[in-house]
Motif scaffolding. Sequence first.
Motif, PDB file in Angstrom:
ATOM      1  N   THR A   1      44.695 -17.322  26.280  1.00  0.00           N
ATOM      2  CA  THR A   1      43.549 -16.686  26.910  1.00  0.00           C
ATOM      3  C   THR A   1      42.783 -17.728  27.718  1.00  0.00           C
ATOM      4  O   THR A   1      42.502 -18.819  27.213  1.00  0.00           O
ATOM      5  CB  THR A   1      42.614 -16.073  25.840  1.00  0.00           C
ATOM      6  OG1 THR A   1      43.371 -15.145  25.068  1.00  0.00           O
ATOM      7  CG2 THR A   1      41.448 -15.354  26.478  1.00  0.00           C
TER       8      THR A   1
ATOM      9  N   ASP B   1      39.935 -13.949  31.990  1.00  0.00           N
ATOM     10  CA  ASP B   1      38.599 -13.446  32.279  1.00  0.00           C
ATOM     11  C   ASP B   1      37.853 -14.577  32.989  1.00  0.00           C
ATOM     12  O   ASP B   1      37.249 -15.429  32.340  1.00  0.00           O
ATOM     13  CB  ASP B   1      37.895 -13.033  30.974  1.00  0.00           C
ATOM     14  CG  ASP B   1      36.486 -12.521  31.222  1.00  0.00           C
ATOM     15  OD1 ASP B   1      36.183 -12.121  32.364  1.00  0.00           O
ATOM     16  OD2 ASP B   1      35.682 -12.539  30.262  1.00  0.00           O
TER      17      ASP B   1
ATOM     18  N   LYS C   1      45.958 -13.771  29.117  1.00  0.00           N
ATOM     19  CA  LYS C   1      44.821 -12.863  29.232  1.00  0.00           C
ATOM     20  C   LYS C   1      43.733 -13.679  29.928  1.00  0.00           C
ATOM     21  O   LYS C   1      43.345 -14.738  29.439  1.00  0.00           O
ATOM     22  CB  LYS C   1      44.360 -12.399  27.848  1.00  0.00           C
ATOM     23  CG  LYS C   1      43.194 -11.443  27.890  1.00  0.00           C
ATOM     24  CD  LYS C   1      42.806 -11.027  26.476  1.00  0.00           C
ATOM     25  CE  LYS C   1      41.571 -10.152  26.529  1.00  0.00           C
ATOM     26  NZ  LYS C   1      41.051  -9.910  25.178  1.00  0.00           N
TER      27      LYS C   1
ATOM     28  N   HIS D   1      39.274 -18.141  29.811  1.00  0.00           N
ATOM     29  CA  HIS D   1      37.954 -17.560  30.076  1.00  0.00           C
ATOM     30  C   HIS D   1      37.114 -18.619  30.777  1.00  0.00           C
ATOM     31  O   HIS D   1      37.006 -19.746  30.300  1.00  0.00           O
ATOM     32  CB  HIS D   1      37.293 -17.136  28.758  1.00  0.00           C
ATOM     33  CG  HIS D   1      35.908 -16.627  28.928  1.00  0.00           C
ATOM     34  ND1 HIS D   1      35.628 -15.380  29.462  1.00  0.00           N
ATOM     35  CD2 HIS D   1      34.710 -17.194  28.652  1.00  0.00           C
ATOM     36  CE1 HIS D   1      34.311 -15.210  29.497  1.00  0.00           C
ATOM     37  NE2 HIS D   1      33.741 -16.296  29.013  1.00  0.00           N
TER      38      HIS D   1
END
Length: 191
Positions: free
Chosen positions: A96, A59, A57, A98
């Motif tokens: 994740t 971002d 994931k 980010h």
Amino acid sequence: MDLVLTELDRAQAIITDYLGMAGQKSMAKEKINLTNTLNDITTLMTSYANYKTVKFKCDIDKDLYVFGDPIKLKQVFVNIIKNSIEAVPNMEGLVTIHACLLESTIHIKISDNGIGMTKEQIERLGEPYYSSKDDGTGLGLTVTYSIVKSHGGSVKYISEVNKGTVAIISLPLYFDTSSDHSHLFSENLSG
């Protein structure tokens, strides 16, 4: 055949770690689009993640630039993301990534829902030859810490056993000298 392939992978990892330690003296310095680098690494690591049944994931803010060695910084993120992938369970693993800009520092958080680490393990991260993995050389994170430090940045880990780990890499933002109101970070780099 599987044993031979496994041992070849292990031998390659050991050689890569030792070469990484040996190659710390030479470092290229150039403007790097960290947004593109992180996206490229995620694409590169996707097949390995899929093999380990791990999903990404992401971002990642646009237009994140740093000054330094693109190959060595790639090595940093590959090391940390690979560690995150290997720490997650075989089913429903999630890593994740980010990345964002806070003031003049880029913060990259790489988190996983893996096995986590104890406080004692976190305190030893980056020590030469210390590894929490059975087949690790203990040099991957030593090299990672050294590269990030040579770029004027830092690495911090937060972890909880059986809940996961977060690696936070902080790097100074590159400022373009062609604009009237900015300053180049390069003079602060060691080396």
